[in-house]
Enzyme design. Structure first.
Site, PDB file in Angstrom:
ATOM      1  N   ARG A  25       0.828  -1.206   0.000  1.00 14.87           N
ATOM      2  CA  ARG A  25       0.000   0.000   0.000  1.00 14.87           C
ATOM      3  C   ARG A  25       0.861   1.254   0.000  1.00 14.87           C
ATOM      4  O   ARG A  25       0.478   2.270  -0.568  1.00 14.87           O
ATOM      5  CB  ARG A  25      -0.956  -0.016   1.199  1.00 14.87           C
ATOM      6  CG  ARG A  25      -2.187   0.823   0.940  1.00 14.87           C
ATOM      7  CD  ARG A  25      -3.252   0.605   1.979  1.00 14.87           C
ATOM      8  NE  ARG A  25      -3.799  -0.717   1.964  1.00 14.87           N
ATOM      9  CZ  ARG A  25      -4.301  -1.342   3.024  1.00 14.87           C
ATOM     10  NH1 ARG A  25      -4.315  -0.737   4.191  1.00 14.87           N
ATOM     11  NH2 ARG A  25      -4.782  -2.552   2.920  1.00 14.87           N
ATOM     12  N   SER A  91      -7.075  -0.370   8.088  1.00 14.41           N
ATOM     13  CA  SER A  91      -8.431  -0.900   7.960  1.00 14.41           C
ATOM     14  C   SER A  91      -8.870  -1.453   9.315  1.00 14.41           C
ATOM     15  O   SER A  91      -8.050  -1.651  10.213  1.00 14.41           O
ATOM     16  CB  SER A  91      -8.481  -1.990   6.888  1.00 14.41           C
ATOM     17  OG  SER A  91      -7.645  -3.048   7.253  1.00 14.41           O
ATOM     18  N   MET A 181      -5.497  -3.583  15.008  1.00 11.66           N
ATOM     19  CA  MET A 181      -4.420  -4.221  15.778  1.00 11.66           C
ATOM     20  C   MET A 181      -3.162  -3.370  15.989  1.00 11.66           C
ATOM     21  O   MET A 181      -2.145  -3.892  16.421  1.00 11.66           O
ATOM     22  CB  MET A 181      -4.025  -5.542  15.098  1.00 11.66           C
ATOM     23  CG  MET A 181      -5.184  -6.511  14.971  1.00 11.66           C
ATOM     24  SD  MET A 181      -4.706  -8.075  14.255  1.00 11.66           S
ATOM     25  CE  MET A 181      -3.796  -8.807  15.609  1.00 11.66           C
ATOM     26  N   ASP A 205     -14.458  -4.890   6.986  1.00  9.81           N
ATOM     27  CA  ASP A 205     -15.377  -6.012   7.228  1.00  9.81           C
ATOM     28  C   ASP A 205     -16.319  -5.691   8.383  1.00  9.81           C
ATOM     29  O   ASP A 205     -16.025  -4.854   9.235  1.00  9.81           O
ATOM     30  CB  ASP A 205     -14.635  -7.342   7.431  1.00  9.81           C
ATOM     31  CG  ASP A 205     -13.416  -7.215   8.310  1.00  9.81           C
ATOM     32  OD1 ASP A 205     -12.324  -6.991   7.772  1.00  9.81           O
ATOM     33  OD2 ASP A 205     -13.578  -7.296   9.546  1.00  9.81           O
TER      34      ASP A 205
HETATM   35  N1  HPA Z   1      -9.726  -7.957  13.490  1.00  6.24           N
HETATM   36  C1  HPA Z   1      -8.579  -7.338  13.719  1.00  6.24           C
HETATM   37  N2  HPA Z   1      -8.067  -6.442  12.898  1.00  6.24           N
HETATM   38  C2  HPA Z   1      -8.742  -6.145  11.790  1.00  6.24           C
HETATM   39  C3  HPA Z   1      -9.945  -6.765  11.483  1.00  6.24           C
HETATM   40  C4  HPA Z   1     -10.464  -7.709  12.400  1.00  6.24           C
HETATM   41  O1  HPA Z   1     -11.526  -8.295  12.178  1.00  6.24           O
HETATM   42  N3  HPA Z   1     -10.359  -6.272  10.294  1.00  6.24           N
HETATM   43  C5  HPA Z   1      -9.442  -5.377   9.887  1.00  6.24           C
HETATM   44  N4  HPA Z   1      -8.458  -5.302  10.787  1.00  6.24           N
END
Ligand code: HPA
Length: 236
Positions: A25, A91, A181, A205
């Protein structure tokens, strides 16, 4: 100069750094958004680029995944490369049903059960905040550029594959919009070195639906968030 994990010359790292998680990225951002950019790090394939967005020199440096990796790179950038500001552009998964795929979250606080802050500096707090003045700049830039953002807290996990839990309970009890995270390590490092950090997260998501972004869609849809971070950097 070099550190254990970064081979860049000090003058090749800008004062403002944008940190995606994925090294691919950082290449995408450099190629599509920057002028006169050059590769400034390739240790462990963590391809970082420094170049101009309009008249602003910025570095795009990948964090890798998780607090240990984000912890290493943001620590060395703040401490050894005199970086003033880091904006994570990543994300997240959404817990809160008011969110939809592609929504952009501006992170106010990062809640974590991680031991990172304790190991870093004996810090026991589980909630650490991003920089308010930086967030104000990003909020006004979002308004001026018609980019919708949602401001709130995020849960920062150490294990992507966690034992079963009720995300609704976590969402309500910890007052978080979703999960990622890396923010907990970034914000604690910024606190330690009296620097500025925040995070913009695109929802990739949803915990309450099976809808998902493909990896190609994910790359393209990140453009709003990247534009917002880069436009905000012009005001720093
Ligand atoms: N969990 C942890 N980190 C993430 C997730 C997830 O579902 N989706 C994007 N980063």
């Amino acid at each position: 100069m070099a550190t254990v994990h970064i081979e860049s010359k000090k003058e090749d790292i800008a004062k403002v750094v944008l940190m995606p998680g994925d090294p691919k990225r950082s290449e995408y951002i450099a190629k599509n958004f920057l002028k006169d950019y050059k590769l400034v790090n390739n240790v462990r394939g963590m391809t970082a680029y420094t170049g101009y967005y309009k008249d602003r020199l910025v570095t795009i440096f990948p964090s890798g995944m998780g607090c240990p990796s984000m912890g290493i790179y943001s620590y060395e950038l703040f401490k050894d490369y005199d970086v003033d500001v880091i904006i994570r552009i990543g994300s997240c998964g959404a817990y809160d049903k008011k969110l939809a795929l592609n929504d952009v979250i501006l992170v106010k606080g990062s809640y974590s059960e991680s031991d990172y802050a304790n190991e870093l500096d004996g810090i026991k707090d589980k909630l650490v905040f991003s920089d308010g003045s930086l967030n104000n700049i990003i909020e006004s830039t979002a308004k001026n550029n018609n980019i919708k953002i949602v401001k709130g807290n995020i849960y920062c996990a150490d294990a992507f594959y966690e034992k079963e839990y009720d995300y609704n309970v976590r969402c309500k009890e910890k007052e978080v919009l979703g999960i990622e995270m890396e923010t907990f390590a970034l914000f604690n490092n910024a606190w330690k070195f009296k620097k500025k950090a925040t995070a913009l997260l695109t929802v990739s998501d949803l915990f309450f639906s099976d809808e998902k972004l493909s990896s190609l869609e994910r790359e393209k849809k990140l453009n709003d968030m990247i534009t917002l971070a880069l436009e905000s950097s012009l005001k720093l």
